[in-house]
Design an enzyme around this catalytic site. Structure first.
Site, PDB file in Angstrom:
ATOM      1  N   LYS A 218       0.833  -1.212   0.000  1.00  0.00           N
ATOM      2  CA  LYS A 218       0.000   0.000   0.000  1.00  0.00           C
ATOM      3  C   LYS A 218       0.861   1.253   0.000  1.00  0.00           C
ATOM      4  CE  LYS A 218      -1.178   2.075   3.634  1.00  0.00           C
ATOM      5  NZ  LYS A 218      -1.676   2.452   4.978  1.00  0.00           N
ATOM      6  N   CYS A 287     -19.487   5.888   4.229  1.00  0.00           N
ATOM      7  CA  CYS A 287     -19.397   4.436   4.388  1.00  0.00           C
ATOM      8  C   CYS A 287     -18.398   4.097   5.493  1.00  0.00           C
ATOM      9  CB  CYS A 287     -18.985   3.790   3.068  1.00  0.00           C
ATOM     10  SG  CYS A 287     -19.320   2.011   2.983  1.00  0.00           S
ATOM     11  N   CYS A 294     -26.007   4.689   5.466  1.00  0.00           N
ATOM     12  CA  CYS A 294     -26.672   4.278   4.222  1.00  0.00           C
ATOM     13  C   CYS A 294     -27.799   5.240   3.838  1.00  0.00           C
ATOM     14  CB  CYS A 294     -27.204   2.857   4.348  1.00  0.00           C
ATOM     15  SG  CYS A 294     -25.916   1.621   4.652  1.00  0.00           S
ATOM     16  N   CYS A 297     -26.459   7.880   1.630  1.00  0.00           N
ATOM     17  CA  CYS A 297     -25.672   7.401   0.495  1.00  0.00           C
ATOM     18  C   CYS A 297     -26.503   7.381  -0.785  1.00  0.00           C
ATOM     19  CB  CYS A 297     -25.129   6.001   0.790  1.00  0.00           C
ATOM     20  SG  CYS A 297     -24.134   5.330  -0.552  1.00  0.00           S
ATOM     21  N   CYS A 303     -26.049  -0.865  -3.772  1.00  0.00           N
ATOM     22  CA  CYS A 303     -25.002  -1.500  -2.967  1.00  0.00           C
ATOM     23  C   CYS A 303     -25.531  -2.776  -2.322  1.00  0.00           C
ATOM     24  CB  CYS A 303     -24.525  -0.524  -1.885  1.00  0.00           C
ATOM     25  SG  CYS A 303     -23.297  -1.238  -0.758  1.00  0.00           S
TER      26      CYS A 303
END
Length: 312
Positions: A218, A287, A294, A297, A303
């Site tokens: 990463k 999120c 949610c 969102c 999703c």
């Protein structure tokens, strides 16, 4: 270790398990359980999207980055059966939400905290240090630690100034970041390696970066992107790891490195530079790990919410 060398004996690579512990220990979320839900198709016309450049700068599609963003979209328009259902609608919806709400990563992320007025090699080194400090640490804490190092007298945050500091002095600057004692050792070792083997600059390949103490995939990929402006892979942190699985973009929640390979297998390459910054900010604002919002969102209906017990 591969790469350019200016002398010095080979440096023993740090124990890989320690790197994984630092970089990836936060990848697992306790709120994840195996849940499968059907995708629901909706019509969604998002506001102007954003793209993120290799330097971390966000640009709206209608500003100076418009032509590049349109070219990227055109290059990504060919369907691939490996791609998850509705992934493009979800991506556009997340872009729209990110354009409307700033996140800590936008102002205090590792691509933002280095001194852009410094000499290029100093900027690159500060970017690498920020990423080394960022594991198991929130963006505001990392940003404060880098600011403290940059204010060090004499010298600020450079390879020579870090080498000149005592361990106690260095640790005092970074004492609030996660695993600060170990990172003090890593920063000292890294500074010596860069001085001896890379001419006072940072490596410019993923493999050479990963050979540095405490640097995993990463950090290496994000360093290449933020410091060198080169995207060779996707930087997968805990947010990208978690959200990719929730969205159904990965088939199983294993390790961040597994997530990286799954994403790179189907996500068009022109989008690789954007995806980390995009999903990190989305994970910081909407999120979130526990109790995702949610109800706020725009792509909730698309999703599958894999592994999510509850949302707000």
């Amino acid at each position: 270790m591969a790469g350019s060398s200016s002398g010095g004996s080979p440096v023993k690579r740090e124990d890989a398990a320690a790197v994984v512990k630092l970089e990836d220990a936060a990848a697992g979320d306790n709120d994840l359980v195996a849940v499968k839900r059907e995708h629901i198709e909706i019509n969604y016309d998002p506001p102007a999207a954003i793209a993120t450049s290799a330097s971390g700068r966000q640009v709206k599609h209608e500003d100076t980055g418009a032509e590049d963003a349109k070219a990227d979209d055109a290059a990504c328009s060919v369907p691939d059966k490996r791609q998850p259902p509705h992934w493009r609608e979800v991506l556009d919806g997340i872009r729209a939400m990110r354009a409307q709400r700033r996140a800590p990563v936008d102002d205090m992320g590792c691509s933002q905290v280095a001194d852009r007025a410094a000499e290029p090699h100093v900027f690159r080194y500060q970017t690498l240090v920020a990423l080394q400090l960022s594991s198991q640490t929130k963006d505001p804490v990392t940003a404060a630690a880098v600011a403290s190092l940059r204010s060090h007298k004499p010298g600020g945050l450079t390879i020579d100034s870090v080498l000149a500091m005592t361990d106690a002095e260095l640790d005092a600057h970074i004492c609030k970041v996660g695993f600060h004692n170990r990172k003090t050792v890593y920063l000292k070792q890294t500074a010596q390696i860069l001085k001896d083997r890379f001419g006072g600059d940072i490596p410019r390949t993923v493999d050479d970066l990963m050979a540095l103490p405490g640097v995993g995939p990463k950090m290496a990929h994000l360093t290449m992107q933020a410091a060198w402006g080169v995207t060779e892979g996707i930087g997968v942190d805990t947010h990208v790891h978690r959200i990719s699985h929730r969205l159904g973009w990965t088939k199983r929640l294993a390790t961040p490195e597994h997530t990286r390979k799954e994403l790179e297998d189907w996500l068009p390459r022109p989008l690789w530079a954007e995806i980390n910054h995009l999903l990190v900010g989305f994970g910081q604002t909407v999120c979130v790990p526990i109790g995702p919002r949610c109800g706020e969102c725009a792509v909730a209906a698309l999703c599958p919410k894999v592994g999510t017990r509850r949302g707000r």
